[in-house]
Each structure stands twice: as structure tokens, then as C-alpha cells.
Design a protein around this motif. Structure first.
Motif, PDB file in Angstrom:
ATOM      1  N   TRP A  76      11.135  14.194   7.619  1.00  0.00           N
ATOM      2  CA  TRP A  76       9.985  13.539   6.978  1.00  0.00           C
ATOM      3  C   TRP A  76      10.231  12.567   5.753  1.00  0.00           C
ATOM      4  O   TRP A  76       9.464  11.670   5.366  1.00  0.00           O
ATOM      5  CB  TRP A  76       8.961  14.447   6.389  1.00  0.00           C
ATOM      6  CG  TRP A  76       8.269  15.355   7.697  1.00  0.00           C
ATOM      7  CD1 TRP A  76       8.356  16.486   8.286  1.00  0.00           C
ATOM      8  CD2 TRP A  76       7.519  14.649   8.717  1.00  0.00           C
ATOM      9  NE1 TRP A  76       7.608  16.703   9.257  1.00  0.00           N
ATOM     10  CE2 TRP A  76       7.017  15.604   9.768  1.00  0.00           C
ATOM     11  CE3 TRP A  76       6.875  13.393   8.807  1.00  0.00           C
ATOM     12  CZ2 TRP A  76       5.945  15.388  10.635  1.00  0.00           C
ATOM     13  CZ3 TRP A  76       5.748  13.044   9.713  1.00  0.00           C
ATOM     14  CH2 TRP A  76       5.551  14.247  10.719  1.00  0.00           C
ATOM     15  N   ASN A  77      11.296  12.844   4.936  1.00  0.00           N
ATOM     16  CA  ASN A  77      11.835  12.006   4.062  1.00  0.00           C
ATOM     17  C   ASN A  77      12.014  10.673   4.577  1.00  0.00           C
ATOM     18  O   ASN A  77      11.625   9.582   3.862  1.00  0.00           O
ATOM     19  CB  ASN A  77      13.248  12.580   3.257  1.00  0.00           C
ATOM     20  CG  ASN A  77      12.528  14.069   2.580  1.00  0.00           C
ATOM     21  OD1 ASN A  77      13.162  14.769   2.906  1.00  0.00           O
ATOM     22  ND2 ASN A  77      12.115  13.911   1.271  1.00  0.00           N
ATOM     23  N   ALA A  78      12.876  10.572   5.590  1.00  0.00           N
ATOM     24  CA  ALA A  78      13.213   9.404   5.994  1.00  0.00           C
ATOM     25  C   ALA A  78      12.045   8.535   6.805  1.00  0.00           C
ATOM     26  O   ALA A  78      11.955   7.282   6.510  1.00  0.00           O
ATOM     27  CB  ALA A  78      14.403   9.561   7.278  1.00  0.00           C
ATOM     28  N   VAL A  79      11.316   9.215   7.714  1.00  0.00           N
ATOM     29  CA  VAL A  79       9.996   8.716   8.053  1.00  0.00           C
ATOM     30  C   VAL A  79       9.173   7.957   7.096  1.00  0.00           C
ATOM     31  O   VAL A  79       8.537   6.983   7.305  1.00  0.00           O
ATOM     32  CB  VAL A  79       9.237   9.610   9.146  1.00  0.00           C
ATOM     33  CG1 VAL A  79       7.911   9.416   9.436  1.00  0.00           C
ATOM     34  CG2 VAL A  79      10.307  10.297  10.141  1.00  0.00           C
ATOM     35  N   LEU A  80       8.751   8.610   6.065  1.00  0.00           N
ATOM     36  CA  LEU A  80       8.127   8.322   5.086  1.00  0.00           C
ATOM     37  C   LEU A  80       8.440   7.125   4.227  1.00  0.00           C
ATOM     38  O   LEU A  80       7.677   6.443   3.799  1.00  0.00           O
ATOM     39  CB  LEU A  80       7.569   9.543   4.036  1.00  0.00           C
ATOM     40  CG  LEU A  80       6.680  10.574   4.699  1.00  0.00           C
ATOM     41  CD1 LEU A  80       6.579  11.776   3.604  1.00  0.00           C
ATOM     42  CD2 LEU A  80       5.332  10.239   5.101  1.00  0.00           C
ATOM     43  N   ALA A  81       9.870   7.230   4.057  1.00  0.00           N
ATOM     44  CA  ALA A  81      10.579   6.204   3.432  1.00  0.00           C
ATOM     45  C   ALA A  81      10.505   4.712   4.166  1.00  0.00           C
ATOM     46  O   ALA A  81      10.089   3.684   3.538  1.00  0.00           O
ATOM     47  CB  ALA A  81      11.824   6.669   2.969  1.00  0.00           C
ATOM     48  N   SER A  82      10.620   5.031   5.433  1.00  0.00           N
ATOM     49  CA  SER A  82      10.797   3.934   6.453  1.00  0.00           C
ATOM     50  C   SER A  82       9.154   3.364   6.571  1.00  0.00           C
ATOM     51  O   SER A  82       8.985   1.985   6.502  1.00  0.00           O
ATOM     52  CB  SER A  82      10.984   4.456   7.815  1.00  0.00           C
ATOM     53  OG  SER A  82      12.297   4.868   7.864  1.00  0.00           O
ATOM     54  N   LEU A  83       8.087   4.000   6.365  1.00  0.00           N
ATOM     55  CA  LEU A  83       6.793   3.663   6.354  1.00  0.00           C
ATOM     56  C   LEU A  83       6.511   2.822   5.303  1.00  0.00           C
ATOM     57  O   LEU A  83       5.837   1.983   5.141  1.00  0.00           O
ATOM     58  CB  LEU A  83       5.942   4.948   6.622  1.00  0.00           C
ATOM     59  CG  LEU A  83       5.972   5.464   8.304  1.00  0.00           C
ATOM     60  CD1 LEU A  83       5.227   6.645   8.122  1.00  0.00           C
ATOM     61  CD2 LEU A  83       5.419   4.489   9.246  1.00  0.00           C
ATOM     62  N   THR A  84       7.061   3.552   4.052  1.00  0.00           N
ATOM     63  CA  THR A  84       6.546   2.917   2.799  1.00  0.00           C
ATOM     64  C   THR A  84       7.280   1.292   2.718  1.00  0.00           C
ATOM     65  O   THR A  84       6.795   0.343   2.458  1.00  0.00           O
ATOM     66  CB  THR A  84       7.367   3.712   1.720  1.00  0.00           C
ATOM     67  OG1 THR A  84       6.609   4.807   1.689  1.00  0.00           O
ATOM     68  CG2 THR A  84       7.190   3.116   0.243  1.00  0.00           C
ATOM     69  N   LEU A  85       8.608   1.307   3.321  1.00  0.00           N
ATOM     70  CA  LEU A  85       9.232  -0.093   3.353  1.00  0.00           C
ATOM     71  C   LEU A  85       8.547  -0.971   4.297  1.00  0.00           C
ATOM     72  O   LEU A  85       8.621  -2.139   3.940  1.00  0.00           O
ATOM     73  CB  LEU A  85      10.701  -0.048   3.643  1.00  0.00           C
ATOM     74  CG  LEU A  85      11.666   0.943   2.913  1.00  0.00           C
ATOM     75  CD1 LEU A  85      13.121   0.939   3.299  1.00  0.00           C
ATOM     76  CD2 LEU A  85      11.738   0.158   1.378  1.00  0.00           C
ATOM     77  N   ALA A  86       7.996  -0.358   5.219  1.00  0.00           N
ATOM     78  CA  ALA A  86       7.357  -1.233   6.227  1.00  0.00           C
ATOM     79  C   ALA A  86       5.978  -1.797   5.948  1.00  0.00           C
ATOM     80  O   ALA A  86       5.416  -2.981   6.330  1.00  0.00           O
ATOM     81  CB  ALA A  86       7.250  -0.464   7.650  1.00  0.00           C
ATOM     82  N   ILE A  87       5.234  -1.140   4.931  1.00  0.00           N
ATOM     83  CA  ILE A  87       4.107  -1.344   4.238  1.00  0.00           C
ATOM     84  C   ILE A  87       4.189  -2.722   3.431  1.00  0.00           C
ATOM     85  O   ILE A  87       3.093  -3.477   3.191  1.00  0.00           O
ATOM     86  CB  ILE A  87       3.413  -0.167   3.577  1.00  0.00           C
ATOM     87  CG1 ILE A  87       3.134   0.961   4.522  1.00  0.00           C
ATOM     88  CG2 ILE A  87       2.266  -0.782   2.831  1.00  0.00           C
ATOM     89  CD1 ILE A  87       2.694   2.072   3.801  1.00  0.00           C
ATOM     90  N   VAL A  88       5.378  -2.530   2.908  1.00  0.00           N
ATOM     91  CA  VAL A  88       5.322  -3.782   1.639  1.00  0.00           C
ATOM     92  C   VAL A  88       5.209  -5.241   2.074  1.00  0.00           C
ATOM     93  O   VAL A  88       4.344  -5.916   1.504  1.00  0.00           O
ATOM     94  CB  VAL A  88       6.790  -3.710   0.979  1.00  0.00           C
ATOM     95  CG1 VAL A  88       6.843  -4.685   0.145  1.00  0.00           C
ATOM     96  CG2 VAL A  88       6.986  -2.296   0.312  1.00  0.00           C
ATOM     97  N   PRO A  89       5.823  -5.597   3.320  1.00  0.00           N
ATOM     98  CA  PRO A  89       5.519  -6.890   3.729  1.00  0.00           C
ATOM     99  C   PRO A  89       3.970  -7.263   4.131  1.00  0.00           C
ATOM    100  O   PRO A  89       3.560  -8.402   3.845  1.00  0.00           O
ATOM    101  CB  PRO A  89       6.457  -7.303   4.904  1.00  0.00           C
ATOM    102  CG  PRO A  89       7.455  -6.109   4.939  1.00  0.00           C
ATOM    103  CD  PRO A  89       6.679  -5.241   4.193  1.00  0.00           C
ATOM    104  N   ILE A  90       3.331  -6.237   4.631  1.00  0.00           N
ATOM    105  CA  ILE A  90       2.097  -6.494   5.090  1.00  0.00           C
ATOM    106  C   ILE A  90       1.157  -6.709   3.899  1.00  0.00           C
ATOM    107  O   ILE A  90       0.366  -7.694   3.660  1.00  0.00           O
ATOM    108  CB  ILE A  90       1.499  -5.290   6.128  1.00  0.00           C
ATOM    109  CG1 ILE A  90       2.191  -5.346   7.361  1.00  0.00           C
ATOM    110  CG2 ILE A  90      -0.007  -5.314   6.103  1.00  0.00           C
ATOM    111  CD1 ILE A  90       1.927  -6.600   8.054  1.00  0.00           C
ATOM    112  N   LEU A  91       1.484  -6.038   2.809  1.00  0.00           N
ATOM    113  CA  LEU A  91       0.661  -5.934   1.607  1.00  0.00           C
ATOM    114  C   LEU A  91       1.016  -7.241   0.831  1.00  0.00           C
ATOM    115  O   LEU A  91       0.028  -7.842   0.459  1.00  0.00           O
ATOM    116  CB  LEU A  91       1.224  -4.828   0.875  1.00  0.00           C
ATOM    117  CG  LEU A  91       0.757  -3.289   1.059  1.00  0.00           C
ATOM    118  CD1 LEU A  91       1.038  -2.419   0.030  1.00  0.00           C
ATOM    119  CD2 LEU A  91      -0.900  -3.428   1.150  1.00  0.00           C
TER     120      LEU A  91
END
Length: 277
Positions: free
Chosen positions: A242-257
Motif C-alpha cells: 500500500w505504501n508504493a500504491v499510494l505513492a504511485s497514485l499521488t505522483l500520478a495525480i500531480v500532472p492532472i492537477l
């Protein structure tokens, strides 16, 4: 009477604020927990990270154990190129359907509108056969072609409605001055429909960036995997990091924002203009 008038706007704002909180809560939850240790996540997932739970182990795993830079680059390339093609081809097709009256134009517009109602995933088997026949499996080109086809119906529908509202006097005046049709399109029409273009851009890029279906069946290779597909390596049948999954999702959110902030003003103008018209 004054109280009832105040309750109306206050009620609307309360509903909008509630909806905003519900929509942003999952994003906030993902970002908060991406900076926490695994114990901190399971102990209290709703708490903000503090001195005892703050941990960057998730981001370290993403960088060390995966080719996240490759996934990120693939997603950016596919999204940007598909978006440019959708906006360019969609604007040109919308201009032709809105401005020029030729046999079958209304039927063609109706045919393209049907593409909005029919999910493209229903044709996944046929699309896969076509991609295999063109020898484009495990290539970003396959994803770009599919996403371009997916986004064109909505783009043409929205842009055609906006272009139809442009006064004819403006276009006729340009023609009387000897301005070519190409110049009218590029120099007059496109600047006037920028809010509509921003609206189409937002509604197009988010499904492309978040899509998992087509990368999984058309480009599942390590070198062509996108962010959403790359995150799956941290999700196992019995154990999930879950640490890696949530970190990946956080990084993936940045460009869309970032892209949403860039297009937000034009998006609001496009939505309000469409409402007024």
C-alpha cells in the motif's frame, strides 16, 4: 421573503460544498497516507501524518523498484499526442459540419454523435484484431489511435455547437476582405472557441490518463506500460504494498492537477457559455 431569498443561494452553496468535499476526500486520503508508514496507514487512515507516522518509504520503493519514469513518460506522451489530435481533428471536422452544408452532413453529425453513446470498450475484441493486423501491439501508437478515436465524437459534438453560434457577419466580412478559408479557421474561429477547446481538453485527457483497460490489452509490455498499468505491479493476489500504491497514485495525480489548473479558467468559461447558449 428576504429569508427565503437567502436560503436559496445558501442551499445551493451548501450542496456544492458538500459535493466538493465528497469528491476531494478520496484524493486527500490518498495523498495523506502516501506519506505515512504502513503501521500508520492501518492504525488510523484518516489521520494526517505526524512525527511518528511520517515515512517516505512508498516513494522510495516506487523509484527503486519500478521504472516509474518510463511509465510516467509513456502516459504523458500518449495523453498529450492524443489530446492534440483530438483537438485538431475534432475542430476541423466540427468546422466543416457547422459551416458547410453538403449532402449527408446532418447524417454524418448524427453518426458521430452516436459514438458518444456507445462505449468504445464494446469493440475491444475488434480493436485488438485490428491492432494485431497492423502489427502495433505493444506500441504507444496503438493507444494514441484508440484514444483519438474515443475522444473525437464528443469533441466534434461540443465544438460544432460552439462554432454554429459564431456570427455569420464576422466570417462574411473576412471573406469579403479576401481571407482564405484556412486563415478564417486558424485566425478567427479557433481563438473564438478557446473555452470550448479547453472544455474538450479536460473531458478528453482525464479518461486517457486514468485508463487501464486499453494499456492492459494493447500495450502491456514493460517499455510501453503507462502509469495506471505500472501501479498494478505493487498489487498482488495476497499481498499489496500500500505504501508504493499510494505513492504511485499521488505522483500520478500531480500532472492532472497541473493541467486542470492551466485549463480551469477556460473550462469554466466554456461551461457557462454553453449554459447561456
Amino acid at each position: 421573503m428576504k429569508i427565503s431569498k437567502r436560503i436559496g443561494p445558501l442551499g445551493v452553496h451548501a450542496i456544492l460544498l458538500t459535493y466538493t468535499a465528497i469528491a476531494l476526500f478520496p484524493i486527500l486520503l490518498v495523498v495523506m497516507n502516501s506519506f505515512k508508514s504502513k503501521k500508520g496507514i492501518f492504525r488510523d487512515p484518516l489521520a494526517f501524518p505526524d512525527a511518528t507516522t511520517f515515512d517516505l518509504i512508498g516513494f522510495e520503493k516506487v523509484i527503486a523498484r519500478s521504472s516509474f519514469d518510463v511509465y510516467f513518460s509513456n502516459s504523458i506522451s500518449v495523453t498529450v499526442i492524443s489530446l492534440v489530435l483530438v483537438l485538431l481533428l475534432g475542430a476541423m471536422a466540427a468546422w466543416a459540419l457547422a459551416e458547410y452544408d453538403f449532402p449527408g452532413s446532418d447524417l454524418m453529425a448524427l453518426y458521430l454523435a452516436i459514438g458518444i453513446m456507445i462505449p468504445i470498450r464494446l469493440g475491444s475484441v475488434s480493436l485488438l484484431k485490428m491492432i494485431v493486423a497492423m502489427d502495433l501491439v505493444n506500441t504507444l501508437t496503438a493507444l494514441i489511435l484508440v484514444y483519438t478515436a474515443q475522444g473525437l465524437p464528443l469533441a466534434i459534438f461540443i465544438l460544432r455547437e460552439f462554432m454554429a453560434q459564431i456570427p455569420n457577419d464576422l466570417k462574411e466580412a473576412a471573406r469579403c476582405d479576401g481571407v482564405s478559408e484556412y486563415r478564417i479557421f486558424w485566425s478567427i474561429i479557433l481563438p473564438l472557441v478557446r473555452p470550448a477547446l479547453a472544455t474538450v481538453a479536460v473531458f478528453t485527457m482525464i479518461p486517457i490518463w486514468n485508463d487501464l483497460w486499453f494499456p492492459l490489452i494493447l500495450a502491456p509490455g514493460e517499455e510501453t506500460a503507462t502509469v495506471t498499468l505500472g501501479i498494478q505491479q505493487f498489487i498482488g493476489q495476497y499481498v499489496t504494498d500500500w505504501n508504493a500504491v499510494l505513492a504511485s497514485l499521488t505522483l500520478a495525480i500531480v500532472p492532472i492537477l497541473i493541467l486542470y489548473v492551466i485549463f480551469s479558467r477556460q473550462l469554466i468559461r466554456g461551461l457557462t457559455s454553453g449554459a447561456v447558449k
